[in-house]
Write an enzyme that holds these catalytic residues in place. Structure first.
Site, PDB file in Angstrom:
ATOM      1  N   LYS A  35       0.815  -1.233   0.000  1.00 27.52           N
ATOM      2  CA  LYS A  35       0.000   0.000   0.000  1.00 27.52           C
ATOM      3  C   LYS A  35       0.842   1.274   0.000  1.00 27.52           C
ATOM      4  CE  LYS A  35      -0.311   0.324   4.980  1.00 27.52           C
ATOM      5  NZ  LYS A  35      -0.908  -0.182   6.195  1.00 27.52           N
ATOM      6  N   ARG A 130      -6.067   1.128  17.191  1.00 23.92           N
ATOM      7  CA  ARG A 130      -6.607   1.289  15.840  1.00 23.92           C
ATOM      8  C   ARG A 130      -7.653   0.187  15.695  1.00 23.92           C
ATOM      9  NH1 ARG A 130      -3.049   1.521  10.349  1.00 23.92           N
ATOM     10  NH2 ARG A 130      -3.564  -0.690  10.351  1.00 23.92           N
TER      11      ARG A 130
HETATM   12  C1  LIG Z   1       0.155  -0.937   6.800  1.00 22.50           C
HETATM   13  C2  LIG Z   1      -0.064  -2.163   7.556  1.00 22.50           C
HETATM   14  C3  LIG Z   1       0.976  -3.073   7.743  1.00 22.50           C
HETATM   15  C4  LIG Z   1       2.386  -2.823   7.263  1.00 22.50           C
HETATM   16  O1  LIG Z   1       2.998  -1.818   8.005  1.00 22.50           O
HETATM   17  P1  LIG Z   1       4.510  -1.347   7.729  1.00 22.50           P
HETATM   18  O2  LIG Z   1       4.826  -0.483   8.870  1.00 22.50           O
HETATM   19  O3  LIG Z   1       4.523  -0.643   6.426  1.00 22.50           O
HETATM   20  O4  LIG Z   1       5.352  -2.567   7.689  1.00 22.50           O
HETATM   21  C5  LIG Z   1       0.697  -4.244   8.421  1.00 22.50           C
HETATM   22  N1  LIG Z   1      -0.542  -4.504   8.890  1.00 22.50           N
HETATM   23  C6  LIG Z   1      -1.570  -3.648   8.730  1.00 22.50           C
HETATM   24  C7  LIG Z   1      -2.905  -3.986   9.270  1.00 22.50           C
HETATM   25  C8  LIG Z   1      -1.367  -2.446   8.061  1.00 22.50           C
HETATM   26  O5  LIG Z   1      -2.379  -1.591   7.908  1.00 22.50           O
END
Ligand SMILES: *Cc1c(COP(=O)(O)O)cnc(C)c1O
Length: 356
Positions: A35, A130
């Site tokens: 993403k 979150r």
């Molecule tokens: C964005 C996200 C990740 C990855 O996070 P990074 O810090 O980019 O490694 C993992 N799990 C969820 C639920 C996320 O939203």
């Protein structure tokens, strides 16, 4: 044409390989989160070439882009799905994270219609505040899921280091494992996966502190940028020169370092502050807040400093630059996560994919 975002696929693949190897030795599968760069299919393929078997993104639009580009691997939706996207979710992905009973039931219905069994990972909030169910409600969720025929409770998961900035510890991981053990006993299901993320959790693996049984890590930033922003560190065995943003100098002049006249607020409602360093040699590059987060730019020419900018201009102090710069010259920058996000999605930034 500039600004130009150079994406070094060979280096991203190398990061993926290193992490797959490190985690594989501890029986941990890596889910490659794309993403951060709007799911460029080229980047997704580099991750798959690096040995990653499951890709993940937060948005169905990005999943569509990956499928259109011919990517057939497992894809996990890692933002709790919207009720209005369940049909596409079931069509395009095979795993997602969940935290709402109504959503889980909707997935079950849709999977039933499609003649599929869909995998869900139930998210537990371990304090980052979150997404995730509150642990005291686990039994009620297990009761709900137990009655559904078309979803498989594939795992339990948690997310850390995002909203509350909570750092994963061995204690948090052990607590999650305890919930998973309880859920297996209570339901009689396998529940093979215990999933943590994101990059901030990698530290535990590196230090040999990740308790056995955590067998999936969802990782984006470490693969894409070789950094762990939540811990404020560069990951020493990974590459950071993966996304390079290049911008062109359009003005180069000697000017005072403090504005002249009455100072109000800037174009974004902030009152700028200045240190008087006397007359300085400054360059303007054709790059701005439409394209990037200016405070996440690190110039790759020694002695060049970012002073700030506005929607379409970025101002650099080049007085101490080691190279002699002129109008028309190109300045390369390394970028942080937020800058990568914006540069990837900005229609004004050209993209070039480098390496196989
Ligand atoms: C964005 C996200 C990740 C990855 O996070 P990074 O810090 O980019 O490694 C993992 N799990 C969820 C639920 C996320 O939203």
């Amino acid at each position: 044409m500039y600004p130009l975002l150079e994406v070094h696929l060979d280096r991203i693949r190398e990061n993926a390989e290193k992490l797959v190897d490190l985690c594989g030795r501890r029986n941990i599968d890596i889910v490659g989160v794309v993403k951060g760069c709007t799911a460029f299919p080229e980047v997704a393929k580099a991750m798959l070439d690096g040995g990653i078997r499951i890709l993940a993104d937060a948005r169905i639009d990005n999943v569509k882009k990956l499928r259109k580009a011919g990517i057939r691997s497992h894809i996990m939706l890692i933002r709790i799905p919207m009720l209005s996207e369940i049909k596409e979710l079931v069509e395009l992905t095979d795993i997602c994270l969940v935290s709402e009973a109504v959503t889980i039931k909707a997935i079950n219905d849709e999977a039933g219609k499609a003649g599929k069994r869909y995998r869900i990972i139930l998210m537990i909030d371990m304090g980052d505040l979150r997404e995730g169910i509150w642990p005291s409600n686990l039994v009620s969720y297990l009761d709900t899921i137990r009655d559904l025929k078309h979803v498989e409770l594939w795992g339990l998961g948690t997310n850390l280091g995002c909203f509350g900035g909570v750092i994963p510890t061995p204690e948090v991981a052990t607590a999650l494992l305890d919930y998973a053990r309880f859920a297996r006993e209570y339901t009689g299901f396998d529940i093979p996966v215990v999933s943590m993320g994101g990059t901030v959790a990698l530290f535990l693996v590196e230090n040999g502190e990740m308790p056995e049984g955590i067998n999936q890590l969802r990782i984006g930033e470490a693969i894409l940028l070789g950094k762990d922003t939540s811990r404020g560190r560069v990951i020493p065995y990974l590459r950071q020169d993966t996304f390079i943003l290049k911008a062109e100098i359009i003005e180069l002049k000697v000017k005072p370092s403090v504005p002249i006249g009455e100072v109000g607020v800037d174009g974004f409602g902030k009152k700028p502050e200045f240190v008087d360093k006397g007359l300085r040699k400054r360059a303007i590059v054709a790059l701005g807040k439409h394209d990037v987060m200016i405070d996440m730019l690190s110039p790759l020419i020694e002695g060049v400093e970012v002073l700030g900018g506005s929607s379409d201009h970025t101002i650099l102090d080049i007085t101490d630059s080691v190279s002699d710069l002129r109008v028309g010259d190109i300045i390369p920058f390394e970028i942080g996560y937020g800058a990568m996000m914006l540069a990837s999605s900005s229609p004004y930034v050209r993209k070039a994919f480098i390496g196989p």
